[in-house]
Design a protein around this motif. Structure first.
Motif, short mmCIF file in Angstrom:
data_model
loop_
_atom_site.label_atom_id
_atom_site.label_comp_id
_atom_site.label_asym_id
_atom_site.label_seq_id
_atom_site.Cartn_x
_atom_site.Cartn_y
_atom_site.Cartn_z
N GLU A 187 0.85 -1.18 0.00
CA GLU A 187 0.00 0.00 0.00
C GLU A 187 0.90 1.24 0.00
N ARG A 188 0.61 2.13 -0.94
CA ARG A 188 1.35 3.39 -0.95
C ARG A 188 0.42 4.46 -0.42
N PHE A 189 0.79 5.02 0.68
CA PHE A 189 -0.08 5.98 1.41
C PHE A 189 -1.46 5.37 1.64
N GLY A 190 -1.47 4.09 1.98
CA GLY A 190 -2.75 3.45 2.32
C GLY A 190 -3.52 2.92 1.14
N LYS A 191 -3.03 3.15 -0.08
CA LYS A 191 -3.76 2.70 -1.25
C LYS A 191 -2.99 1.55 -1.89
N THR A 208 -1.11 -0.65 -4.29
CA THR A 208 -0.42 -0.39 -5.56
C THR A 208 0.03 -1.66 -6.26
N ARG A 209 0.60 -2.61 -5.54
CA ARG A 209 1.08 -3.81 -6.22
C ARG A 209 1.15 -4.98 -5.25
N THR A 210 1.46 -6.15 -5.81
CA THR A 210 1.54 -7.36 -5.01
C THR A 210 2.95 -7.92 -5.10
N LEU A 211 3.51 -8.29 -3.95
CA LEU A 211 4.83 -8.90 -3.96
C LEU A 211 4.70 -10.41 -4.04
N GLY A 212 5.41 -11.01 -4.98
CA GLY A 212 5.43 -12.46 -5.09
C GLY A 212 6.48 -13.05 -4.18
N PRO A 213 6.58 -14.38 -4.13
CA PRO A 213 7.59 -15.01 -3.28
C PRO A 213 8.99 -14.64 -3.72
N GLY A 214 9.89 -14.52 -2.77
CA GLY A 214 11.29 -14.18 -3.07
C GLY A 214 11.67 -12.85 -2.43
N PRO A 241 10.88 2.46 1.36
CA PRO A 241 10.44 2.75 2.72
C PRO A 241 9.86 4.17 2.80
N TYR A 242 9.16 4.42 3.83
CA TYR A 242 8.53 5.73 4.13
C TYR A 242 7.23 5.92 3.34
N ILE A 243 7.15 5.49 2.05
CA ILE A 243 5.90 5.71 1.34
C ILE A 243 5.16 4.39 1.09
N ASP A 244 5.91 3.27 0.96
CA ASP A 244 5.27 1.97 0.77
C ASP A 244 5.15 1.25 2.11
N ARG A 245 4.11 0.46 2.20
CA ARG A 245 3.92 -0.29 3.44
C ARG A 245 3.31 -1.64 3.04
N VAL A 246 3.73 -2.68 3.74
CA VAL A 246 3.12 -4.00 3.46
C VAL A 246 1.71 -4.00 4.03
N GLY A 247 0.75 -4.32 3.18
CA GLY A 247 -0.65 -4.33 3.63
C GLY A 247 -1.03 -5.67 4.23
N SER A 281 -7.79 -9.48 -0.42
CA SER A 281 -7.46 -8.62 0.71
C SER A 281 -8.46 -7.49 0.88
N TYR A 282 -8.88 -6.91 -0.24
CA TYR A 282 -9.63 -5.65 -0.13
C TYR A 282 -11.09 -5.74 -0.56
N GLU A 283 -11.45 -6.82 -1.34
CA GLU A 283 -12.85 -6.89 -1.79
C GLU A 283 -13.76 -7.43 -0.71
N VAL A 284 -13.18 -8.16 0.23
CA VAL A 284 -14.02 -8.78 1.25
C VAL A 284 -13.33 -8.65 2.60
N ALA A 285 -14.13 -8.34 3.59
CA ALA A 285 -13.59 -8.31 4.94
C ALA A 285 -13.89 -9.65 5.58
N ASN A 286 -12.93 -10.19 6.28
CA ASN A 286 -13.13 -11.46 6.95
C ASN A 286 -13.47 -12.57 5.96
N LEU A 287 -12.44 -12.92 5.21
CA LEU A 287 -12.60 -13.84 4.10
C LEU A 287 -13.19 -15.19 4.50
N THR A 288 -12.57 -15.86 5.47
CA THR A 288 -13.02 -17.22 5.79
C THR A 288 -14.43 -17.23 6.34
N GLN A 289 -14.75 -16.25 7.15
CA GLN A 289 -16.10 -16.24 7.71
C GLN A 289 -17.13 -16.02 6.60
N SER A 290 -16.76 -15.24 5.60
CA SER A 290 -17.67 -15.02 4.48
C SER A 290 -17.91 -16.32 3.73
N ILE A 291 -16.83 -17.07 3.50
CA ILE A 291 -16.99 -18.34 2.78
C ILE A 291 -17.85 -19.30 3.58
#
Lengths: 332, 148
Positions: free
Chosen positions: A35-39, A41-47, A53-59, A101-111
């Motif tokens: 998330e960049r400033f809370g929005k 932006t992209r997805t990190l794959g394995p590796g 730092p400072y503007i990006d944050r792991v969501g 992550s963002y389309e549904v809150a509480n994924l497992t409970q929804s399923i």
């Protein structure tokens, strides 16, 4: 301590902190959203990954492996108003970490909730018997509905399995009784059918044997009649021949036949081993009396010696009466 | 504290490098290896020239930051030769394969049965039973083209 000293220490501290914050190692099987400033932006794959730092944050750290969730027990009312207790499992996999992550809150409970409500609607439209025997169909219908419903969440539900379907105890008992009764009914029917079959077979055998017996009797009667006919014919022929002979010859010769037969009959009587008393009708005795000389023959027959009998017979015949023809010398 | 920092000699930098690399083994993925390398470099340079401890600290910071582009290049080379590129990328693994439509594609969507589960596919309308080839995978949705 100079300002430069502090500056140097601070720079080193900041560089180390920045490096630690900017370098992200994502383990296999996971995707991390950035998330960049809370929005997003992209997805990190394995590796190993680098973020600013400072503007990006792991969501969210999203697990990308197929996962299993328990569908808790619930009571379902079937179409025919039986209450059954049902539980199950669902297997799903996240395909799009951002959506999950963002389309549904509480994924497992929804399923879980989605699956539970769909179990109710699918099983509620079926009879108890169908519910118990069409598990595959229920699973597939559930899978189709739930999979379509979770698509906007970037997931795929791979499999939904109904684990246990437990009808109430009294219903199970009734089902057991029904099964037993059905089997007993089949046994009874089979037995009755066997008895019927055997009775039919027996009756048929009897009928066959009676028919055969009657046919035998009929055949015998036919043959008897034929024999009688034949013998009557022979008799008639004989009579005809005799009468012809009589017509041609002397009537007195008839007497010879009668006497001959009579004597033969007596001879047979005499020869039978136990018969020593002979009952003769009155008529016969009078006839005997009328036939003079036959009495002599009888006496000879009932008597003991054979020689006098033959002598008597030889002598008797000429005295037998005017009607008796002279003896015919035996031929052959 | 300052005395301790001031007393940092070339040997101490080398020891710090060893400790950092060792810690990297115990807690992998935390970038301590590169910090260790930077410490080693500082220690090695201190043998050649004799900088002040402040300069040594700044050198350490610069080397640590400079390790980032170096590491990036290595990481890129490594990921291009991954042993199983489709691990946890199940949909992408299906691209190029041919399947039979289980339900017809009507208005752009239909289903195919793959590995005993049902996949929804998008593509040109086709009747059930026709053969389709997966041409694109995006998340859990597959795009197909009809196969003659």
């Amino acid at each position: 301590m100079t300002g430069f000293d502090i500056f140097a220490i601070a720079v080193v501290g900041l560089v180390i902190l920045t490096l630690l914050a900017g370098v992200k190692t994502v383990p296999q099987g996971h995707d991390w959203t950035i998330e960049r400033f809370g929005k997003y932006t992209r997805t990190l794959g394995p590796g190993l990954n680098l973020i600013i730092p400072y503007i990006d944050r792991v969501g969210r750290k999203m697990n990308m492996m197929e996962q299993v969730i328990e569908i808790p027990q619930q009571e379902v009312i079937t179409k025919d108003n039986a209450t059954v207790t049902v539980d199950g499992v669902a297997f799903y996999q996240v395909f799009d970490a951002a959506k999950a992550s963002y389309e549904v809150a509480n994924l497992t409970q929804s399923i879980v909730t989605l699956t539970m409500t769909n179990i109710r609607s699918v099983m509620g439209s079926m009879d108890l018997d169908q519910v118990l025997s069409h598990r595959d169909e229920i699973n597939e219908r559930l899978l189709r509905v739930v999979d379509a419903a979770v698509t906007p969440w970037g997931l795929k539900v791979n499999r939904i399995e109904i684990k246990d379907i437990v009808p109430p105890a009294d219903l199970v008992q009734a089902m057991g009784r029904q099964m037993k009764a059905e089997r007993e009914k089949r046994a009874d029917i089979l037995q009755a059918e066997g008895q019927r079959q055997s009775a039919i077979l027996k009756a048929e055998g009897q009928k066959q044997s009676q028919i055969l017996e009657a046919e035998g009797r009929k055949e015998a009667a036919f043959r008897d009649a034929e024999a009688r006919e034949r013998s009557a014919e022979a008799e008639a022929e004989a009579t005809r021949m005799v009468s012809e002979a009589i017509a041609k010859g002397d009537v007195a010769s008839l007497n010879y036949f009668i006497a001959d037969k009579y004597i033969k009959a007596f001879g047979q009587l005499a020869n039978s081993p136990n018969q020593k008393v002979v009952m003769l009708p009155m008529e016969a005795t009078s006839m005997l009396a009328s036939l003079a000389g036959i009495g002599e023959i009888a006496k000879a027959t009932f008597g003991d010696s054979t020689a006098p009998a033959s002598a008597a017979r030889r002598g008797a015949v000429p005295n037998a009466g005017s009607k008796v023809p002279p003896p015919v010398p035996p031929q052959g | 504290m300052i005395d301790l920092l001031a007393s940092l000699g070339n040997w101490n930098w080398l020891i710090l490098g060893l400790v950092l690399v060792g810690l990297e083994l115990l807690t992998p993925g935390v970038f301590l290896f590169w910090l260790g390398l930077a410490a080693f470099l500082v220690g090695a340079l201190s043998f050649v020239v004799d900088p002040t401890w402040q300069t040594q600290l700044l050198m350490f910071a610069v080397f640590a930051a400079a390790a980032v582009p170096l590491w990036r290049r290595m990481a890129r080379r490594e990921s291009s030769g991954a042993a199983s590129p489709f691990l946890n990328r199940r949909a992408e693994a299906l691209v190029g394969r041919v399947f039979t439509l289980e339900r017809p594609i009507v208005d752009g969507t239909g289903t195919v049965r793959i590995d005993d589960t049902i996949w929804r596919v998008a593509g040109p309308d086709a009747p059930a039973g026709s053969r389709v080839k997966v041409v694109k995978a995006d998340g859990a949705s597959l795009t197909v083209a009809t196969e003659p």
